[in-house]
Design a protein around this motif. Sequence first.
Motif: not given
Length: 516
Positions: A203-212, A224-232
């Motif tokens: 499990r992971e959730l990463n944001t990258f540095k901003q581009g140009a 699975p549980a997080t996916k179900a929550l986001w789907d709702m």
Amino acid sequence: MADLIDRIEGMALDASEIVAVREVLSRRLIDAPLAMMSDKEAVELTQAVETQTRRDEAVKIRLSAELTERRVAAKLGHKHNNFLRLVLRISAAQASGRSKRAERTGIWHSITGEVTEPRYPHAAEALRDGAIGLAHEKVIFDTMTALPASIRSDLGLWAQGEKSMADAARTMDPDELKKVGLHLHAYLNPDGTFDDVDRKQKRELNTFKQGADHMAGIKGNLDPATKALWDMVAEKWAAKGMNNPDDPQSPSGNVDKADPQAIKEAAARDSRSQGQRNHDAFRRLLEMVVGQGKLGQHRGLPARVIVTMTLEQLESEVGLATTASGGVIPVRDALALAGATRKFLALLDNKHRPLFLGRQARLASADQRLALIAADRGCCRPGCDKPATRTAVHHLTEWSKGGRTDITALALVCDGDHGQVHDGANGWLTEIITNRTGPPGWQGRIGWRQRGTADPPRPNNTHFSELFFTHPEMWDPDGDDDVAWFKERAREAFGEPQSEPPIRTVDFGWRRPLAA
């Protein structure tokens, strides 16, 4: 050719001498004539150079492990990865990647001095042979770590899989090797079973540095549980017509509380893709969480978005503002995000230091921290890119030694670097740079220097990249005035030189020697 190789291999050279010979040969190779070579010779030369380049990566890994075991970075008051960034001018990702590869394939020693086998022994051997490159090693690592925990814990199966992947890598390119990795998974895990341990690890959730374009990528792996929550959430908040920032009449927030006719009309106007609707729903969700104060406090301040901009930007509503988390945001977007909330105005001098804001208590006030966020933008130690949200307020003179909690005597320092300011042999000092301790472009700024050295205190320009073009004198000590300042300090310390040195006047140690 064979005779030349034999003669070179017969020379008794230490590591420094080998590098010196290599430097001469590298300089000659870059300008060596190629026109008279046959096609076959050109191909063979290309292959030979590629093999040497791959072997060079193995040397870099070995040196990274050597520096780590010697604790060179720690002796100088640095973390290993940050030290690599400073002395090699490589990115944080490159430094981290080299350290991780050293952990997997480097040569390490036990406390008694015995060589320990690398965690990935066959991949390490192939790297040393120049048979595979870093891309191959990354595929091997990704393949092996993606195996189920039950197989990773079986040392016999794991070793068999690592050897198979390393052997295949010697004859394949990285893309072909990925396909072999899929077959290896099918062979070692034919049922394709994964348990909760595997899912928790991935499990992971990463944001990258901003581009140009100031956009930031996002990458994740939801359980699975997080996916179900986001789907709702997506079903309701990312529905057509909902939370559309380009449509002032678009209903915002929860679809149940919106007028059905308004949703229908907004949906007819909605030309966004599903991915764009997901993004806008996610943003609206974050706005509600942050705006309603559900995040509480962070380092003594309400957990809100803190943006810094100049008075000129505020009046013209153009340009880029900076955030306390280390990002940038167009001024128009920042003002829209602020809405009707109360603004905090920080007044800075021309050295980007806040004007006086004093306090007799030990802990800095919330207003003082806000002023420091505007002034420093992040950790003030040279080379550190930690944003303001990951820093603490630091007294230039410790409170216990009579230091005052005045805005002119405070700075932002990240937790890791804060521990490096101490009275020990390898400790660091923080101070305001004066006309006697730094060149003109540095005066008035926060500087760092290590105890027991003749180095001048150095400021951190990492958070002020826009000044590279507008105020180059603040960026690097390469201007005429700065070079003159350094030479004058060198004369004071060492006397007038008898003749002009061929390479350097004095090396103050930080990023580069001073050219004569």
